[in-house]
Design a protein around this motif. Structure first.
Motif, short mmCIF file in Angstrom:
data_model
loop_
_atom_site.label_atom_id
_atom_site.label_comp_id
_atom_site.label_asym_id
_atom_site.label_seq_id
_atom_site.Cartn_x
_atom_site.Cartn_y
_atom_site.Cartn_z
N SER A 86 68.28 35.00 60.83
CA SER A 86 67.76 34.52 61.08
C SER A 86 68.01 32.84 60.76
CB SER A 86 65.79 34.52 61.31
OG SER A 86 65.88 33.97 59.88
N LYS A 87 67.15 31.48 61.86
CA LYS A 87 68.07 30.12 61.03
C LYS A 87 67.16 29.82 59.27
CE LYS A 87 68.23 25.69 63.04
NZ LYS A 87 67.62 25.33 61.21
N ASP A 88 66.10 30.48 59.41
CA ASP A 88 65.35 30.33 58.12
C ASP A 88 66.02 30.40 56.36
OD1 ASP A 88 63.16 29.45 59.22
OD2 ASP A 88 61.77 31.08 59.19
N ASP A 89 66.66 32.16 57.10
CA ASP A 89 67.96 32.83 55.76
C ASP A 89 69.13 31.43 55.49
OD1 ASP A 89 66.53 34.27 55.97
OD2 ASP A 89 67.46 35.66 57.62
N TYR A 90 69.45 31.37 56.30
CA TYR A 90 70.78 29.52 56.23
C TYR A 90 70.26 28.95 55.80
CZ TYR A 90 73.88 32.55 59.63
OH TYR A 90 74.18 33.44 59.78
N THR A 145 63.47 47.39 57.92
CA THR A 145 63.90 46.16 58.86
C THR A 145 65.20 45.88 58.87
OG1 THR A 145 61.95 45.52 58.60
CG2 THR A 145 62.40 47.16 60.27
N GLN A 146 65.09 45.09 57.55
CA GLN A 146 66.15 43.02 57.01
C GLN A 146 67.69 44.26 57.46
OE1 GLN A 146 64.97 40.78 57.57
NE2 GLN A 146 62.79 41.77 57.86
N MET A 147 67.38 45.29 57.46
CA MET A 147 69.48 45.48 57.17
C MET A 147 70.05 45.75 58.19
SD MET A 147 69.36 49.08 54.42
CE MET A 147 67.29 49.86 54.77
N TRP A 148 69.04 45.63 60.10
CA TRP A 148 70.06 46.00 60.92
C TRP A 148 69.31 44.01 61.75
CZ3 TRP A 148 66.45 50.07 59.82
CH2 TRP A 148 65.14 49.80 60.72
N ARG A 149 68.75 43.42 61.24
CA ARG A 149 68.12 42.29 61.85
C ARG A 149 69.41 41.21 61.52
NH1 ARG A 149 63.00 43.36 62.72
NH2 ARG A 149 63.46 44.77 63.60
N THR A 150 69.68 40.45 62.38
CA THR A 150 70.62 38.73 62.11
C THR A 150 69.98 38.25 61.59
OG1 THR A 150 70.33 38.57 64.70
CG2 THR A 150 72.19 39.61 64.75
N MET A 181 49.45 60.68 70.16
CA MET A 181 50.49 60.37 69.07
C MET A 181 52.09 61.12 69.30
SD MET A 181 51.70 60.74 65.61
CE MET A 181 49.79 60.31 64.95
N TRP A 182 52.00 62.12 70.52
CA TRP A 182 53.13 62.46 70.80
C TRP A 182 54.24 61.00 71.49
CZ3 TRP A 182 50.29 67.09 71.63
CH2 TRP A 182 49.94 67.79 70.62
N PHE A 183 53.92 60.31 71.58
CA PHE A 183 54.82 59.23 72.55
C PHE A 183 54.58 58.41 71.14
CE2 PHE A 183 50.81 59.36 75.73
CZ PHE A 183 51.82 60.38 76.17
N ILE A 184 54.72 58.67 70.35
CA ILE A 184 54.73 57.26 69.09
C ILE A 184 56.43 57.16 68.89
CG2 ILE A 184 54.57 58.29 66.89
CD1 ILE A 184 52.53 55.77 65.78
N ALA A 185 57.04 57.89 68.41
CA ALA A 185 58.38 58.04 68.23
C ALA A 185 59.22 57.09 69.13
CB ALA A 185 59.31 59.60 68.29
N SER A 186 58.88 56.75 70.57
CA SER A 186 59.44 55.87 71.11
C SER A 186 59.28 54.60 70.98
CB SER A 186 59.74 56.35 72.55
OG SER A 186 57.54 56.03 73.36
N SER A 187 58.28 54.33 70.77
CA SER A 187 56.93 52.70 70.14
C SER A 187 57.49 52.58 69.03
CB SER A 187 55.68 52.78 70.06
OG SER A 187 55.56 53.71 70.85
N LEU A 188 57.85 53.81 68.49
CA LEU A 188 58.63 52.92 66.77
C LEU A 188 59.38 52.80 66.96
CD1 LEU A 188 56.20 52.00 64.73
CD2 LEU A 188 58.11 54.60 63.49
N ALA A 189 60.14 53.45 67.30
CA ALA A 189 61.73 53.20 66.83
C ALA A 189 61.85 51.33 67.93
CB ALA A 189 62.38 54.39 67.98
N TYR A 190 61.76 51.26 69.13
CA TYR A 190 61.72 50.46 69.71
C TYR A 190 61.53 49.19 68.72
CZ TYR A 190 61.08 46.65 72.65
OH TYR A 190 60.77 45.73 73.75
N LEU A 191 60.14 49.31 68.20
CA LEU A 191 59.64 48.30 67.77
C LEU A 191 60.39 47.67 65.95
CD1 LEU A 191 56.09 49.21 67.22
CD2 LEU A 191 56.61 46.40 68.77
N LEU A 192 61.06 48.56 65.74
CA LEU A 192 62.12 48.22 64.72
C LEU A 192 63.80 47.93 64.96
CD1 LEU A 192 60.48 51.89 62.44
CD2 LEU A 192 60.11 49.97 62.57
N ILE A 193 64.13 48.93 65.56
CA ILE A 193 65.43 48.97 66.07
C ILE A 193 65.63 48.08 66.97
CG2 ILE A 193 67.87 49.92 66.75
CD1 ILE A 193 66.50 52.02 65.52
N ARG A 194 64.79 47.87 68.25
CA ARG A 194 64.31 46.33 69.00
C ARG A 194 65.74 46.57 70.11
NH1 ARG A 194 61.33 41.37 66.26
NH2 ARG A 194 59.67 42.90 65.72
#
Lengths: 196, 260
Positions: free
Chosen positions: A187-191, A180-185, A51-64
């Protein structure tokens, strides 16, 4: 487009730190649980160490973005320290080392893969980071061989299950909330949806 | 929260936070490389005295803060005592094998955990977040966007705790079964995280508009410098380590010099 800034943008940093602080609280509450499970013996406590490693994984998955994993793990451990961790200053140093090793794994994959495999591998990386610290601090090298094997096995399995598999499922659930949509650029689907 | 507990300001509060952090991190690594239990016991005792008389908190608060450290002491020490390697057998009972070497090694890492815990407590009890981050920006050149993000996030902590309560009440009212640690973490983490992320995004927009992300020269509302207490701090810890080392080597409690 806004002006290019070097490194992470303030929005990324703030979001990462806020996520990390949430996990800082969880890290803090995890301490007594870990001690309670530890009383059972046979390194069962190592199964929940991940559990003590989860912050790094989750932040990476969300913010990328590069650097997020290290920042998140450092900030989460700082949050744990501020809320009065039972291990004191140690958690900050462990956090930095674990974050560095998790970040390293993401860097090897050039920050392009966000699947269970890579995240689990980063959990393994963070585990190695924590073991390096334990090697100096807790002399785990002088445990009886069968005991050390049990210890290592439990910690690696726990890390992969919690900070790998569980982190991915958390991230997927958060994707569904739409935050997470707030900071994803866009996508082509959106256009395509706009042109319809 | 802990920093709202009433306490007397001691000289440790007056020291420069960055310097204090560096001194304590150096001490952390020093403690990591002490392998002589006599020296380590001395260091732990000295830190304990500083914790009791240097932090300015009332005795009952200190007692409750210190209690978890006993748990850590016992849990860290016992595993090594019972399962560590060694040659001079004291007790053998099934898988449990206590030897003289593993026993003292266990005591040693117990004291080490204690010393490291005390270092952290001394730091967090005598350091306020705001001066800490201002000092990190001024003395250690931490980028303002990191420092102010951190301060903003710390400000959000009470709000998060409030939300945590709300989620708990909501789950209780709806009679959600309270089982499984991981599903519990998920049930709380998703609403807390999504709300926090939304809030963070809004605050970030406001902060960017006010140029907190800028990399130009900033002036600071709080100017944090150095004073005479900083000299005291360095001198005290240097003396502490020297005396602990000298006493440990020349007047040992136990005959073991190296637990490895």
């Amino acid at each position: 487009m806004e002006a290019k800034t070097k490194g992470l943008k303030l929005a990324d940093i703030l979001t990462t730190i806020v996520i990390a602080i949430v996990f800082g609280i969880i890290y803090k509450l995890w301490g007594p649980l870990y001690s309670a499970v530890g009383a059972v013996g046979f390194h069962l406590d190592q199964l929940i160490y991940g559990m003590w490693f989860i912050a790094s994984s989750l932040a990476y998955l969300l913010i990328r973005k590069p650097g997020v994993a290290l920042l998140a793990e450092t900030a989460a451990s700082a949050g744990e320290l501020i809320t009065g961790s039972q291990w004191g200053l140690e958690v900050l140093i462990y956090g930095v080392v674990q974050g560095l090793f998790a970040e390293l794994v993401f860097a090897v994959f050039r920050y392009r893969r966000f699947d269970v495999f890579v995240v689990s591998l980063s959990a393994v990386g963070a585990t190695i980071g924590s073991l390096i610290m334990d090697f100096y601090k807790g002399y785990i090298g002088s445990l009886a061989p069968w005991n050390l094997a049990l210890f290592l096995l439990a910690r690696f399995i726990g890390a992969i299950l919690i900070s790998g598999v569980f982190a991915v499922s958390l991230a997927k659930a958060l994707e569904k909330t739409g935050v997470t949509q707030m900071w994803r650029t866009a996508s082509k689907d959106d256009y395509d949806a706009l042109n319809r | 929260m802990k920093w709202e507990v009433r306490c007397r300001e001691t000289w440790l509060h007056e020291t420069n936070p960055s310097l204090k952090l560096i001194v304590l991190v150096v001490l952390f690594f020093a403690v990591l490389f002490i392998h002589n239990p006599n020296v380590l016991i001395n260091v732990s005792l000295a830190l304990f005295v500083l914790f009791c008389f240097g932090t300015g908190y009332p005795a009952n608060v200190l007692f409750w803060l210190f209690l978890p450290f006993f748990l850590v002491f016992v849990s860290t020490a016992s595993s090594m005592m019972m399962f560590g390697e060694g040659t001079t057998t004291w007790v053998r009972w099934g898988l449990i094998h206590v030897t003289a070497e593993s026993f003292w090694r266990g005591v040693h890492i117990g004291f080490r955990a204690l010393a490291l815990g005390l270092l952290g407590l001394i730091f967090s009890l005598t350091t306020r977040p705001v001066p800490l981050f201002y000092s990190l920006m001024q003395q250690l050149k931490l980028k303002p966007k990191y420092a102010y993000s951190f301060l903003a996030a710390v400000r959000l902590l009470p709000m998060m705790l409030e939300e945590f309560q709300t989620v708990r009440y909501a789950l209780t009212v709806r009679g959600v079964p309270n089982k499984g640690v991981l599903s519990k973490v998920k049930r709380y983490a998703i609403p807390l995280l999504s709300q926090s992320i939304r809030r963070a995004q809004r605050i970030a927009v406001a902060m960017e508009a006010k140029q907190f992300s800028g990399s130009g020269q900033r002036t600071f509302y709080y100017e944090i410098g150095f004073g005479k207490y900083d000299i005291w701090l360095v001198a005290l810890f240097a003396a502490l380590m020297f005396v602990a080392y000298y006493m440990g080597v020349h007047y040992p409690y136990i005959s073991i010099r190296d637990v490895r």
